[in-house]
Design a protein around this motif. Sequence first.
Motif, mmCIF file in Angstrom:
data_model
loop_
_atom_site.group_PDB
_atom_site.id
_atom_site.type_symbol
_atom_site.label_atom_id
_atom_site.label_comp_id
_atom_site.label_asym_id
_atom_site.label_seq_id
_atom_site.Cartn_x
_atom_site.Cartn_y
_atom_site.Cartn_z
ATOM 1 N N CYS A 17 -13.957 -10.036 9.388
ATOM 2 C CA CYS A 17 -14.633 -8.980 10.137
ATOM 3 C C CYS A 17 -15.996 -9.442 10.633
ATOM 4 N N GLU A 33 -23.764 -3.529 11.210
ATOM 5 C CA GLU A 33 -22.470 -3.480 11.892
ATOM 6 C C GLU A 33 -22.508 -4.248 13.212
ATOM 7 N N PRO A 35 -20.241 -3.733 16.308
ATOM 8 C CA PRO A 35 -19.126 -3.025 16.960
ATOM 9 C C PRO A 35 -18.432 -3.839 18.042
ATOM 10 N N ASP A 36 -19.069 -4.936 18.505
ATOM 11 C CA ASP A 36 -18.488 -5.713 19.595
ATOM 12 C C ASP A 36 -17.334 -6.596 19.160
ATOM 13 N N PRO A 38 -13.788 -7.504 18.112
ATOM 14 C CA PRO A 38 -12.593 -6.686 18.365
ATOM 15 C C PRO A 38 -11.717 -6.417 17.155
ATOM 16 N N ASN A 40 -12.585 -5.663 13.816
ATOM 17 C CA ASN A 40 -13.004 -4.535 12.978
ATOM 18 C C ASN A 40 -13.863 -3.511 13.700
ATOM 19 N N ARG A 41 -14.362 -3.873 14.888
ATOM 20 C CA ARG A 41 -15.141 -2.944 15.723
ATOM 21 C C ARG A 41 -16.263 -2.277 14.935
ATOM 22 N N GLY A 42 -16.893 -3.056 14.084
ATOM 23 C CA GLY A 42 -18.015 -2.559 13.302
ATOM 24 C C GLY A 42 -17.648 -2.060 11.923
ATOM 25 N N GLU A 159 -4.889 -6.681 18.135
ATOM 26 C CA GLU A 159 -4.977 -5.627 19.154
ATOM 27 C C GLU A 159 -3.619 -5.286 19.757
ATOM 28 N N GLU A 528 -16.283 -13.906 20.131
ATOM 29 C CA GLU A 528 -14.954 -13.432 19.759
ATOM 30 C C GLU A 528 -14.046 -14.540 19.247
#
Length: 724
Positions: A17, A33, A35-36, A38, A40-42, A159, A528
Motif C-alpha cells: 500500500c 495517507e 490517496p493517489d 491506485p 489502496n487509494r489512501g 483494478e 505508481e
Amino acid sequence: MPTASTPTHCPYCALQCGMALSPLPTGGVEVVERPDFPVNRGALCGKGRTAPAVLSSGVRLTSPLVRSGGSLVPAGWDEALDRIAGEFARVRAAHGADALGVFGGGGLTNEKAYALGKFARVVLGTSQIDYNGRFCMSSAAAAGIKAFGLDRGLPFPMEDIPRTGCVILVGSNPAETMPPALRFFDELRENGGTLIVVDPRRTRTAEHADLHLAPRPGTDLALALGLLHLIVAEGRVDEEYVRERTTGWEDARAAAMAHWPEYVERITGVPVPQLRETVRLFCEPKAAMVLTARGPEQQSKGTDTVGAWINLCLATGRAGRPFSGYGCLTGQGNGQGGREHGQKADQLPGYRKLDDPAARRHVAEVWGVDPDSLPGPGRSAYELLDALGSDVRSLLLMGSNPVVSAPRAAHVEERIRSLDFLAVCDVVLSETAALADVVLPVTQWAEETGTTTSLEGRVLLRRRALTAPDGVRSDLEVLHGLAARLGVEKGFPTDPEEVFEELRRASAGGIADYSGISYRRLAEGAGEGVFWPCPADPADPEDTEATSELTEAVDGGAEPRDGSAGRRERGTPRLFLDRFATEDGRARFVPVSHRPAAEEPDEDYPVLLTTGRVVAQYQSGAQTRRVDELNAAAPGPFVELHPRLAARLGAAEGDALAVVSRRGRAVAPARITSGIRPDTVFMPFHWPGEGRANSLTNPALDPTSRMPEFKVCAVRVEKAADTV
C-alpha cells in the motif's frame, strides 16, 4: 532526516500500500495517507498505520550481539563480522561449501534478495540457499508455470477485479490479511458482479460473499474437479477458445469426468446444489476470475490443486481475456520479487533456472565469474531447515523467523539449536535471533531505499525517510563486509541503486525482465510503479505511444491490448492477452485427480486443524507483537471451534484447550463460533511458546513446489486441564 513527507510503501503484505512518512518535531515519523496510489487509494490497515512504532530504538536492535558465556552481549561491528566470516571459513574448510546455508525472507527488497543469492553462490560457493517465500505461493507459481509458462501472482492489476462478472476466491481472507483489498471485491458486487468464497471457515471475507462454500480442509482439488465436471456436463465449455488457445484438454477433461457431483459432495461436504450454483454464477458472465491464496496452495498437493482451478479458467475461456483469468494473492511484502532474483534454491535472477546452461552463462557474465563455478540447485526451504546441524553446519539467516513460522516448528528449533554456528540479520530480537551466535541489527523499510514487487507484478520504489540509529547497518553493508572478509573485494556494493542496475542486467532477457526499469522511472509517473516484464528497448517507437485504455464495460468497445505492446512507462500490466508465455503461445491443461491429504483424521487424531492469520498481526509476529495497539487487538493465540465440538469436549468460551498432533502440542483459549466446520479447528500462527500453532503442522511436501502442508493435519482436541 528529510523535512518533507516522503512517498513510500507499507513494509508488510504484498499489496504494498502507498503511504507517506512525515517527520515529527520530536523525531521519528508518522504515517500520512497517499490517496493517489491506485491499489489502496489512501486506505491502510492497523499494521500499516502503526508501522513506525517498530522504528523506535526501544523496540528494535541497535547494536550487534555476540554469544559469550551462553548469553548474547553487545559487540562492535568489526568483531561481529570477523566472527561470522571466521566461522564460515572454518566450516567450509572442514566440511565443504555446502555445509554453509543461507535462508532469506520474502520481506527483503529486490536488491537485498539479489545480493543474498549472489553472495551464497559467488562468495560462499554453496547451493544451500532458499527462503521463507517457499512457504507463501510456491505451489501457485509451479502451477502457473506449467499452464502459462510464466508465474506472476496476478497477471492483471487489482483494478480489474471490480470490472469482472464473478470472482471465485479460494482459501483467501483479504478482510484480515490485506484489508484495503476488500474494497475491490465490494465494488465488484456493487457493479453487479458476484463473489464466491471457498473457505472451511465463515471468515470476515465470507461475510461479504454472495455464496460461501465450506469444504473440508484438504479437498479443494476435488471441489475444482467437480466444478469442471459440471461445466462439461452442462455444455458450458468454450470449445473455440479451447481449440485455438490451449493444448491438453482431452486428458484434463477425462480426469475431471471421474469426479461426478455426488462423489465430490461426499469428499468435500459441499452440497451438489451449491456446486451447480457456483458453475452458473461463474459461467454466465462474459468475464470471470479465480483467485487463490494459501488455503489451496499450502498442501502436499497444492500444485495440482491450483492446476485444477486453472483448468476451470481455461475450459471456460477465461484466461488471457479482458477482466478474466487466474491469479494468486501473494502474501509477503516482496514474496514475488524475492523469488525472482536468486533466493530460491533453483533460480537465478530474472526467474532463470539454475540448471539452464544459457541462464548460467548470462548471469555468470554479469557477475564476472566462470559459469562452472556456480553451484547447482540446492534444498528447498523445509528440507534445508531439516538438514541443519547435520549436512548444513552453519547458517546465515536474513529476515525470517522459522522458529515460529516453519512447519513442525519444535523440530526446526531443535535443528537450529544443533548448528555449529548461526548468524542472524534482523530488526528485532526474534525467537530465532535469540538462538544465534551473532545477531546483526539492520535497517528497516523507512531507513533505506529499495524496490519491491507487489502481488500484481508492480515494481515499486520505497524511499528512505529517516536515518537509522547509530550502530545499525543495511543488509547490503553486511554482505559487503562479509564478502570482503571472505576474499571477494568487489561485486557487493552498498548503494541499492547500484545493486539494482546490476539486477537489471542480470534479469535482461529472463522471464522476469526488469532491464527497462530504473529508479528514475519508478520515481516518476506518480509513483505508481512499473509492471514486469519490462525489457529495455529505447529505440522502440512503441515506448512513446500511449497504451490503449480499457473500456468501462466488458461487453462493448475496444478490448485492452497486451501491455507489452503499450507504453513502457507502465511495463506490462496485463499478461497473456495476445499469447501465453509458452513455446507455442498456448496455455496447457494439466490433468489432475483428487488424492487425500498426507495425514487424514483417525481414531487417535479425529479432528482437522487449519491455520492462518488475524488482522492485527503479521506472519511470525516478530515485529507486530511489539506494537501495543496491535497487541491490544490480538493479544494471543486461540483455538476456534464449532459449538458441537465444544459441547463434546465440555469446553466453554475461553477455556484452555490442548491441540495435539503427531508432531507436538499447543495450548490456547477456546473461541467458539458456528462459522467453522464441526470437524475442523483453526489456530492463528503468529505466536511462539505453548500457543505455537506450527508445533502441530505437517511438513509433508508437495512433490513439485516443495510446499509444506500447513493447511491441513490431523489433531485431537482436549481441555488442557485434563492433559499433562
